[in-house]
Enzyme design. Structure first.
Site, PDB file in Angstrom:
ATOM      1  N   ASP A 121     -18.937  45.837 -14.583  1.00 52.25           N
ATOM      2  CA  ASP A 121     -18.931  46.929 -15.564  1.00 52.25           C
ATOM      3  C   ASP A 121     -19.264  46.337 -16.941  1.00 52.25           C
ATOM      4  OD1 ASP A 121     -18.379  49.413 -16.705  1.00 52.25           O
ATOM      5  OD2 ASP A 121     -16.211  49.099 -16.734  1.00 52.25           O
ATOM      6  N   GLU A 164     -23.902  46.066 -20.361  1.00 55.84           N
ATOM      7  CA  GLU A 164     -25.107  46.455 -21.137  1.00 55.84           C
ATOM      8  C   GLU A 164     -25.563  45.346 -22.084  1.00 55.84           C
ATOM      9  OE1 GLU A 164     -22.260  48.285 -20.902  1.00 55.84           O
ATOM     10  OE2 GLU A 164     -23.067  49.489 -19.273  1.00 55.84           O
ATOM     11  N   ASP A 186     -19.297  57.026 -17.671  1.00 52.85           N
ATOM     12  CA  ASP A 186     -18.122  57.810 -18.066  1.00 52.85           C
ATOM     13  C   ASP A 186     -18.459  59.277 -18.330  1.00 52.85           C
ATOM     14  OD1 ASP A 186     -17.004  55.355 -17.829  1.00 52.85           O
ATOM     15  OD2 ASP A 186     -16.772  55.006 -19.977  1.00 52.85           O
TER      16      ASP A 186
HETATM   17  C1  NOJ Z   1     -15.781  51.631 -18.447  1.00 56.37           C
HETATM   18  C2  NOJ Z   1     -16.206  52.163 -17.124  1.00 56.37           C
HETATM   19  O1  NOJ Z   1     -17.308  53.010 -17.268  1.00 56.37           O
HETATM   20  C3  NOJ Z   1     -15.044  52.864 -16.465  1.00 56.37           C
HETATM   21  O2  NOJ Z   1     -15.451  53.352 -15.218  1.00 56.37           O
HETATM   22  C4  NOJ Z   1     -13.884  51.918 -16.342  1.00 56.37           C
HETATM   23  O3  NOJ Z   1     -12.794  52.602 -15.794  1.00 56.37           O
HETATM   24  C5  NOJ Z   1     -13.507  51.369 -17.714  1.00 56.37           C
HETATM   25  N1  NOJ Z   1     -14.657  50.734 -18.291  1.00 56.37           N
HETATM   26  C6  NOJ Z   1     -12.358  50.370 -17.650  1.00 56.37           C
HETATM   27  O4  NOJ Z   1     -12.745  49.246 -16.963  1.00 56.37           O
END
Ligand code: NOJ
Length: 982
Positions: free
Chosen positions: A555, A558, A635
């Site tokens: 995660d 970017e 998200d």
């Molecule tokens: C951002 C991610 O997009 C999300 O899915 C995740 O729960 C949070 N980071 C925390 O790691």
């Protein structure tokens, strides 16, 4: 290495962190002020201004001239020098051109800048950056399809000032290279499909030496004002040498260096692709006006907090691949550049030519591609079918990895399952409620203080015990590992720093920024030594608490930097090889996934397992990331419009060569109503990547908590996914060998049906004629579905019949997923309810034969052990089921083409896996009264001859099709046989 001073951390940064951490109470929408518009991005603004000047001046001539005396053509590659005349000066800038023609029929146009190519430029700020244009994106993105076509012919036509090259399959393609001004027209069967620089917007910002001018004092934190260029095209220099945004200043050691090109698609009304964005699949125009965007589509991988609907704003990943479509023709371009990129789209209608005898007006779609740095490098695909274009693109960038079978089943995630006992409890509850799932996920809270590769000793004292419990039902764990490393005394950070494997700041010291752990450093996966080191971190003896059923989630890659400009890294940061972050930004996330992929492979070999395929989920991606795993759309929010928008987003990934895609089921931010959650599972059952996920502040929403009737309806959606897993896995296999999308939009399936080109709320699954339009609106009890062809469609669940073409209305109360079966297909299923997909490995199959107008039907099944690479050595089953109407018979044919040393052993493991049921939907009325079918097996035919097996006949009632069932015909899934129905 010295650590960059933390003193540079200021109040603005702190505010940014606070703003970012306002996760706690979700705000309503994206903070636009945190992200640039084109107007606030110097190179985008300059190039838009360039376009405006060029397009408003009828005498405008593009200053790029191909010097004819330099043109050479040898063995499928044309080279030459394009000269750029500097306006109001005698200076000429030399730009080496290469046009390569590949065996596949793909052409590639690359333009570099001679001085930079030779490293002959001077840098400002004593920078250690490389003096060239970045030309290594292909190292990450391209894996095949670049065999040059030595058969491509050339014929010079100097009078007309062009060089023509005929190429491609059957010599149907032609590239007409215009010399003055430089441009290229691509033709198929003599008709122009794509034009480069026909509007004269090509722009290669050449290197120049900075002439220091007295500058107006700028106070700290003040934004630079981007001046308007004057009418005579005097260049806007205000952002050439540095540029400020959001309190941060980007120093530009090489000065201005954008590359831009206009690409026109004459006669093409629709363009698709350039993921990742929200909004419709068919891309909108971007230069303002009602219903249009006013900013270009942007590709600059970013962590966009609470991203908004229907927007050209950038998101987490970039695939600079665009397809244009018109009736029966698709063409495409791939802009290989890893820097920040903006794409303007406009459409022009040309009215009917009076001599064309009534043929209507045509639309030409025009794209203007603008990247901040790097070389101009574009691939051209001339179709004509959508699959030809996607196939050629994925031949270059690689096919989707054939995933492990578990990973296409259901994943249960939330931020966070808080203890190992919590995980065990959720696992038990799924079982107690008879709800299938395959994978449970751990978000960042499992770590010891956000130190990746560790476990919180208080909350996860026994990860191995937890993993072993999951393994009892063949379930898996996915643990998150992000690229930011806690800048604290812990071995991973110590090694990263002492070995010099981190990303550096512009001064060449280790870059420090803020992310989940607080102060963090970032692994630089461009460095081969860093990748090698990263590999070691995943070994079972290093990442203790993991075992073979643990997989990885990358995660924030970017990369997300809470106090960085636009929530990412400063562009003047330095990576391995002296490349600026500016040059590589969009491919950065991919390099981490690459390294993780290698790590998981290495981990497995060490344990001497049979070489298991890695599973990785990534948030950031670039062209080529599809080779390593799955992506999700980040998200999103628990809101109806967000459920709806997830469909075009996932479709867009599918046609962009990265079909293993999904969105957070239930919505990440906020608490969905039970109706929304239920509908989201019905949509999610059709995402290639199917995972429920939720923000840390949301209420628990595991399916078993939903209560009646929601729990039962969600369970039905999950069971639908599980029973169709054979079809899903076969569709993934197809994607893994041809790049074909798994979810297919209308234009892909019906390329000749103009009415469907804009449709993006219904889709087909694989090659099975399964047409779904799940409900995405609150309270919607009936759904209009558009049928493109003259064919019979049947309701998947009750065989209600619908006739196409036209729009039909399908009842969709909460418990219904509008799902139709198009006549002419055979759909493989496994109908036995199980706890996880691993437990279905030896389950029998059901074949559903769907008879339409022709009376014939066909379907494919691909099967292997679902986890190892043994399929590469022949350990798989690949069958085609063919039903022939004229003889009323069903045959199972072998499609396996590459038997190998593991074929026999694998087939042995499958020898008792049988077909337990055959259902014929739309069975002919003439079968009425029939009670049996004749079964003959290929192997046993000589010895035992044919057998008779009972058949049940079900008469057509009230608009529903008649259907027939054969139970237990006594045939195996992996062998050849024939069943005669009449
Ligand atoms: C951002 C991610 O997009 C999300 O899915 C995740 O729960 C949070 N980071 C925390 O790691």
């Amino acid at each position: 290495m010295k650590l960059a001073s933390t003193a540079s951390f200021n109040w603005t940064s702190l505010l940014l962190i606070v703003a970012f951490c306002s996760f706690i109470t979700p705000a309503v929408s994206v903070k636009h002020e945190n992200f640039k518009t084109c107007d606030q991005s110097g190179f985008c603004k300059r190039n838009r201004a360039y376009a405006d000047t060029a397009l408003s001046d009828s005498k405008w001539e593009s200053p790029y001239i191909l010097d004819q005396s330099t043109v050479r053509f040898d063995q499928g590659i044309l080279t030459g020098i394009v000269n750029k005349k500097i306006i109001n000066s005698d200076e000429i800038v030399r730009l080496p051109l290469t046009v390569a023609f590949y065996e596949s029929g793909t052409a590639r146009v690359s333009i570099d800048e001679e001085k930079r190519q030779k490293g002959e430029i001077e840098l400002r700020h004593n920078s250690k950056a490389k003096k060239q244009r970045y030309n290594e994106a292909e190292k990450w993105a391209i894996v095949g399809g670049t065999t040059v076509s030595t058969g491509a012919a050339t014929s010079k036509d100097t009078d007309a000032g062009t060089t023509k090259v005929v190429y491609g399959p059957g010599s149907k393609f032609e590239a007409v290279i215009r010399h003055s001004p430089f441009g290229v027209d691509f033709k198929r069967d003599g008709e122009t499909q794509i034009r480069f620089n026909d509007r004269g917007l090509m722009n290669v910002e050449h290197w120049r030496k900075q002439v220091e001018k007295p500058k107006e004092e700028k106070k700290e934190g003040e934004e630079a004002v981007v001046a308007e260029p004057d009418k005579e095209m005097a260049e806007d220099e205000s952002t050439w040498w540095d540029e400020s945004f959001g309190g941060a200043t980007d120093t530009k050691p090489r000065g201005p260096e954008a590359v831009a090109l206009d690409v026109s698609f004459p006669g093409y009304q629709h363009v698709y692709g350039i993921a990742e964005h929200t909004g419709p699949l068919s891309l909108k125009e971007t230069r303002g006006g009602e219903g249009k965007h006013s900013d270009p589509y942007r590709l600059h991988n970013s962590d966009v907090f609470e991203y908004e609907e229907d927007s050209p704003m950038t998101l987490y990943g970039s695939i600079p691949f665009m397809q244009a479509h018109k009736k029966d023709s698709t063409v495409g371009v791939f802009w290989l550049n890893a820097a920040e990129t903006w794409i303007d789209i406009t459409k022009q209608s040309t009215s009917a030519n009076p001599l064309s005898l009534g043929v209507g007006s045509a639309t030409t779609t025009q794209a203007h591609w603008i990247s901040e740095s790097g070389i101009l490098d574009m691939f051209v695909f001339l179709g004509p079918k959508p699959q030809d274009v996607i196939g050629a693109y994925t031949e270059l960038t690689g096919y989707t990895q054939l995933p492990q079978h578990f990973s296409i089943a259901y994943h249960q995630c939330r931020w966070n399952y808080v203890t190992d006992e919590d995980v065990r409890d959720v696992d038990r509850k799924f079982d107690k409620h008879n709800i299938p799932y395959d994978v449970i996920w751990l978000d960042i809270e499992y770590t010891d203080g956000k130190k990746y590769f560790t476990w919180d000793p208080m909350t996860f004292p026994d990860p191995i015990g937890m993993n072993e419990q999951l393994d009892e039902h063949e379930r898996k764990l996915v643990a998150i590992i992000d690229p930011h490393i806690k800048n604290d005394n812990y071995p991973v950070n110590d090694e990263l720093k002492s070995k010099g494997l981190a990303v550096n700041n512009k001064e060449g010291n280790i870059y420090e920024g803020w992310c989940w752990p607080g102060s963090s450093t970032w692994v630089d996966c461009f460095n081969p030594k860093a990748r090698e080191w990263w590999k070691g971190l995943f070994r079972y003896d290093k990442f203790k608490g993991t075992m073979k059923n643990v997989w990885i989630w990358n995660d924030m890659n970017e990369p997300s930097v809470f106090n960085g400009p636009e929530t990412t890294m400063p562009k003047d940061n330095l990576h391995y090889g002296g490349w600026e972050h500016r040059d590589i930004h969009n491919v950065n996330g991919s390099t981490l996934v690459n390294a993780t992929f290698d790590a998981l492979l290495a981990r497995d070999k060490e344990e001497d397992k049979h070489n298991v395929r890695p599973f990785i989920l990534t948030r950031s991606f670039y062209s080529g990331s599809q080779r390593m795993g799955a992506m999700w759309t980040g998200d999103n929010q628990a809101a109806w419009p967000r459920l709806a928008e997830s469909i075009p987003m996932v479709l867009s990934m599918g046609i962009s060569g990265f079909p293993f895609a999904g969105a957070d089921v239930g919505g990440f931010f906020g608490n969905p109503s039970k109706e929304l959650l239920t509908r989201w599972y019905q949509v999610g059952a059709f995402y290639p990547f199917f995972r429920g996920h939720a923000h840390i502040d949301t209420r628990r929403r595991e399916p078993y908590l939903a209560g009646d009737p929601y729990k039962a309806i969600i369970t039905q959606a999950l069971r639908l996914r599980y029973s169709l897993l054979p079809a899903w896995y076969t569709a993934f296999h197809e994607a893994s060998v041809s790049g074909a999308p798994i979810l297919r939009p209308h234009y892909y399936v019906h390329p000749g049906d103009e009415k469907g080109f804009g449709i993006d709320d219904q889709f087909y699954l694989g090659s099975y004629g399964l047409l779904a339009k799940p409900v995405t609106k609150e309270g919607q009890e009936a759904q209009d579905i558009y049928l493109a062809d003259k064919e019979t469609y049947f309701d998947y669940f009750d065989y209600w019949t619908y006739e196409g073409p036209g729009t039909v209305n399908v009842a969709s109360p909460l418990e219904n997923i509008p799902l139709l079966m198009q006549g002419g297909h055979i759909i493989p299923r496994r109908d036995r309810p199980r706890r996880s997909s691993g437990l279905m490995r030896y389950d029998p199959f059901t074949l559903v034969i769907v008879l339409g107008h022709s009376g014939d039907a066909e379907g494919v099944l691909y099967l292997d052990d679902g986890e190892s690479f043994d399929f590469q050595e022949g350990a798989y089953i690949h069958r085609r089921f063919v039903y022939t109407g004229s003889t009323s018979s069903l045959m199972s044919e072998d499609l396996a083409t590459t038997p190998g040393r593991k074929t026999k052993d694998y087939l042995k493991t499958m020898e008792n896996v049988r077909v337990e049921k055959i259902i014929v939907v739309g069975a002919p009325a003439s079968w009425k009264g029939k009670t049996e079918v004749e079964v003959s097996e290929e192997q046993a035919r000589q010895s035992s001859g044919a057998r008779m097996v009972p058949m049940e006949w079900h008469e057509q009632v009230e608009g529903k099709a008649s259907w027939a069932v054969v139970r237990d015909p006594g045939v195996q899934i992996g062998s050849g046989w024939k069943i005669a129905f009449a």
